[in-house]
Design an enzyme around this catalytic site. Structure first.
Site, PDB file in Angstrom:
ATOM      1  N   GLY A 256      -7.181   3.232  -0.485  1.00  0.00           N
ATOM      2  CA  GLY A 256      -6.037   4.152  -0.375  1.00  0.00           C
ATOM      3  C   GLY A 256      -6.623   5.562  -0.257  1.00  0.00           C
ATOM      4  O   GLY A 256      -7.556   5.900  -0.338  1.00  0.00           O
ATOM      5  N   CYS A 257      -5.632   6.374   0.274  1.00  0.00           N
ATOM      6  CA  CYS A 257      -5.942   7.904   0.470  1.00  0.00           C
ATOM      7  C   CYS A 257      -4.332   8.437   0.278  1.00  0.00           C
ATOM      8  O   CYS A 257      -3.886   7.915  -0.516  1.00  0.00           O
ATOM      9  CB  CYS A 257      -6.447   8.002   1.938  1.00  0.00           C
ATOM     10  SG  CYS A 257      -5.170   7.566   3.175  1.00  0.00           S
ATOM     11  N   GLU A 258      -4.233   9.644   1.042  1.00  0.00           N
ATOM     12  CA  GLU A 258      -3.030  10.260   0.521  1.00  0.00           C
ATOM     13  C   GLU A 258      -1.680   9.653   1.017  1.00  0.00           C
ATOM     14  O   GLU A 258      -0.767   9.236   0.662  1.00  0.00           O
ATOM     15  CB  GLU A 258      -2.922  11.627   1.351  1.00  0.00           C
ATOM     16  CG  GLU A 258      -2.037  12.733   0.857  1.00  0.00           C
ATOM     17  CD  GLU A 258      -2.062  12.986  -0.787  1.00  0.00           C
ATOM     18  OE1 GLU A 258      -1.025  13.719  -1.450  1.00  0.00           O
ATOM     19  OE2 GLU A 258      -3.295  12.672  -1.565  1.00  0.00           O
TER      20      GLU A 258
END
Length: 146
Positions: A100-102
């Site tokens: 995951g990221c932003e």
């Protein structure tokens, strides 16, 4: 003048091969509800945001790791050239991972690179940390200084 099946198959394979000469493997993008269930069972959560983003707040997970896929520089964001090396030293190719990221964009690129490097169980968390927060799921944030 007709095409042979062999010719059609060769053309199809050539179409699937990326400019780097490697076939792109498809990454599964999952929603945050599915990601939460996997993270709470047996998957490691790999947060690929910058260290600064991670420290401001991140997914609450029993197993979490932060390895940035990109770095912020005065010239803009640049890809972490050591990303796959760092992931390979921290994870096995058979580990079950949610990346995951932003917003889910960097993590899709990171997960694709990982799949192409031989990681077998990689899922991209669609919507990223922002979707996680929007759903009201638990996060870890730094304690405010008094």
């Amino acid at each position: 003048m007709g095409f042979s099946w062999f010719g059609i198959i060769v053309l199809a394979l050539l179409f699937l091969i990326s400019s780097s000469g490697e076939a792109e493997l498809e990454v599964s993008t999952i929603d945050v509800q599915t990601a939460k269930a996997l993270i709470n069972s047996d998957h490691l959560y790999l947060d690929v945001r910058t260290v600064e983003e991670f420290k401001k707040g991140h997914v609450e997970s029993p197993k979490i790791l932060n390895i940035p896929y990109m770095f912020n520089t005065p010239q803009g964001r640049v890809k972490n050239s050591e990303f796959l090396k760092e992931v390979s030293s921290a994870c096995n190719k058979d580990d079950k991972l949610v990346v995951g990221c932003e917003r889910g964009i960097r993590s899709l690129s990171a997960a694709t690179d990982m799949k192409n490097a031989g990681f077998k169980n990689v899922n991209n968390m669609g919507g990223g940390y922002l979707a996680w927060v929007k759903h009201g799921f638990l996060t870890q944030k730094p304690k405010e200084e008094l």
